[in-house]
Design a protein around this motif. Structure first.
Motif, short mmCIF file in Angstrom:
data_model
loop_
_atom_site.label_atom_id
_atom_site.label_comp_id
_atom_site.label_asym_id
_atom_site.label_seq_id
_atom_site.Cartn_x
_atom_site.Cartn_y
_atom_site.Cartn_z
N GLN A 68 0.82 -1.21 0.00
CA GLN A 68 0.00 0.00 0.00
C GLN A 68 0.86 1.26 0.00
OE1 GLN A 68 -2.44 -0.77 3.41
NE2 GLN A 68 -4.08 -1.69 2.20
N ALA A 69 1.94 1.24 0.75
CA ALA A 69 2.83 2.41 0.80
C ALA A 69 3.44 2.68 -0.58
CB ALA A 69 3.92 2.19 1.83
N LEU A 70 3.88 1.63 -1.26
CA LEU A 70 4.47 1.81 -2.59
C LEU A 70 3.41 2.18 -3.62
CD1 LEU A 70 7.23 -0.95 -2.72
CD2 LEU A 70 7.49 1.52 -2.47
N MET A 71 2.21 1.68 -3.48
CA MET A 71 1.13 2.06 -4.39
C MET A 71 0.79 3.54 -4.21
SD MET A 71 0.52 -0.47 -6.38
CE MET A 71 -0.99 0.07 -7.16
N ARG A 72 0.84 4.03 -2.98
CA ARG A 72 0.60 5.46 -2.75
C ARG A 72 1.71 6.29 -3.41
NH1 ARG A 72 -0.87 3.58 2.37
NH2 ARG A 72 1.14 4.17 3.24
N ARG A 73 2.94 5.82 -3.31
CA ARG A 73 4.06 6.52 -3.95
C ARG A 73 3.89 6.50 -5.47
NH1 ARG A 73 10.43 4.85 -4.03
NH2 ARG A 73 11.13 6.64 -5.23
N LEU A 74 3.48 5.37 -6.00
CA LEU A 74 3.24 5.25 -7.44
C LEU A 74 2.14 6.22 -7.88
CD1 LEU A 74 3.80 3.71 -10.10
CD2 LEU A 74 2.08 2.05 -9.37
N GLU A 75 1.08 6.31 -7.12
CA GLU A 75 -0.02 7.23 -7.44
C GLU A 75 0.46 8.69 -7.38
OE1 GLU A 75 -3.55 8.88 -8.53
OE2 GLU A 75 -2.93 6.79 -8.73
N ARG A 76 1.28 9.02 -6.39
CA ARG A 76 1.81 10.39 -6.29
C ARG A 76 2.66 10.72 -7.50
NH1 ARG A 76 6.41 12.60 -5.25
NH2 ARG A 76 7.43 10.72 -4.53
N ILE A 77 3.50 9.81 -7.91
CA ILE A 77 4.35 10.03 -9.08
C ILE A 77 3.50 10.16 -10.34
CG2 ILE A 77 6.09 8.93 -10.55
CD1 ILE A 77 7.30 7.84 -7.86
N LYS A 78 2.47 9.35 -10.44
CA LYS A 78 1.57 9.44 -11.60
C LYS A 78 0.89 10.81 -11.64
CE LYS A 78 -2.64 8.60 -12.11
NZ LYS A 78 -4.01 8.36 -12.17
N ARG A 79 0.44 11.30 -10.48
CA ARG A 79 -0.21 12.63 -10.44
C ARG A 79 0.75 13.71 -10.93
NH1 ARG A 79 -2.25 10.94 -5.54
NH2 ARG A 79 -0.81 12.27 -4.42
N LEU A 80 2.01 13.64 -10.50
CA LEU A 80 3.01 14.62 -10.95
C LEU A 80 3.25 14.51 -12.46
CD1 LEU A 80 5.66 14.33 -8.08
CD2 LEU A 80 4.15 16.27 -8.53
N ALA A 81 3.38 13.28 -12.94
CA ALA A 81 3.69 13.06 -14.36
C ALA A 81 2.53 13.43 -15.28
CB ALA A 81 4.08 11.60 -14.57
N THR A 82 1.31 13.33 -14.77
CA THR A 82 0.14 13.53 -15.62
C THR A 82 -0.57 14.86 -15.37
OG1 THR A 82 -1.34 12.39 -14.07
CG2 THR A 82 -0.26 11.03 -15.75
N ALA A 83 0.06 15.75 -14.66
CA ALA A 83 -0.58 17.01 -14.25
C ALA A 83 -1.14 17.80 -15.44
CB ALA A 83 0.39 17.87 -13.46
N ASP A 84 -0.46 17.78 -16.58
CA ASP A 84 -0.94 18.57 -17.72
C ASP A 84 -1.62 17.72 -18.79
OD1 ASP A 84 1.27 17.26 -18.75
OD2 ASP A 84 1.92 18.98 -19.94
N TRP A 85 -1.88 16.48 -18.51
CA TRP A 85 -2.44 15.59 -19.53
C TRP A 85 -3.85 15.98 -19.94
CZ3 TRP A 85 -0.86 9.79 -18.88
CH2 TRP A 85 0.53 9.70 -18.97
N HIS A 86 -4.62 16.60 -19.07
CA HIS A 86 -6.00 16.94 -19.41
C HIS A 86 -6.05 17.95 -20.55
CE1 HIS A 86 -4.86 20.13 -16.62
NE2 HIS A 86 -5.81 20.87 -17.17
N GLU A 87 -4.96 18.63 -20.80
CA GLU A 87 -4.90 19.65 -21.84
C GLU A 87 -4.45 19.08 -23.19
OE1 GLU A 87 -2.14 22.49 -20.28
OE2 GLU A 87 -3.34 22.87 -18.50
N ARG A 88 -4.05 17.82 -23.22
CA ARG A 88 -3.47 17.25 -24.43
C ARG A 88 -4.36 16.17 -25.02
NH1 ARG A 88 2.28 16.00 -21.93
NH2 ARG A 88 2.58 14.86 -23.85
#
Length: 160
Positions: A68-88
């Motif tokens: 669960q701890a690593l999945m939370r880290r994975l989700e945090r990294i995904k949020r950072l990586a995908t921050a501008d995806w809604h515009e593309r």
């Protein structure tokens, strides 16, 4: 098999997790022929299941709290990586992710074991990506965007 570090587990999961984020979005993959919509829906569901499995495989041997701890880290990294995806456009994102995945596999930073869930998902995606590059015609832009994605992940201490 040697034990994986937390960083290695995250690095293994990120490509599948990012592609899953796009593939599971409604309307991200649209068949070229509307008559193939039912078949495309089934193919996308199968693809999403393979990607879901690939996201979880690196954490399968961990105790639940560590997983669960690593999945939370994975989700945090995904949020950072995908921050501008809604515009593309989705096609642009998919092509960027293909270039990102291809770069990692070509440099053997990521090894897709034959028959693994990610290997199967990649084989399913290949015709879609080939069609996308023919239609979109901007492979150079996709490679540039993949480089930006990789730089962002490197800033998080990944793929060094």
């Amino acid at each position: 098999m040697p034990a994986l570090t937390d960083r290695q587990r995250i690095e293994l999961a990120i490509p599948a997790y990012l592609v899953y984020a796009i593939a599971s979005a409604p309307g991200a993959f649209v068949p070229a022929d509307p008559a193939l919509a039912a078949r495309a829906e089934a193919d996308i569901a199968a693809l999403c299941e393979k990607l879901r499995i690939a996201c979880l495989e690196p954490f399968a041997d961990l105790i639940p709290s560590k997983r669960q701890a690593l999945m939370r880290r994975l989700e945090r990294i995904k949020r950072l990586a995908t921050a501008d995806w809604h515009e593309r456009p989705a096609l642009s994102l998919v092509l960027m992710l293909w270039c990102f995945l291809k770069d990692l596999t070509d440099r053997e930073v990521l090894v897709l074991w034959e028959g693994s869930a990610m290997d199967q998902a990649t084989r399913m995606l290949l015709p879609m990506f080939e069609h996308g590059f023919r239609e979109h015609g901007s492979e150079a832009v996709a490679h540039e965007q993949a480089g930006v994605l990789l730089d962002g992940l490197r800033a998080e201490g990944l793929y060094r």
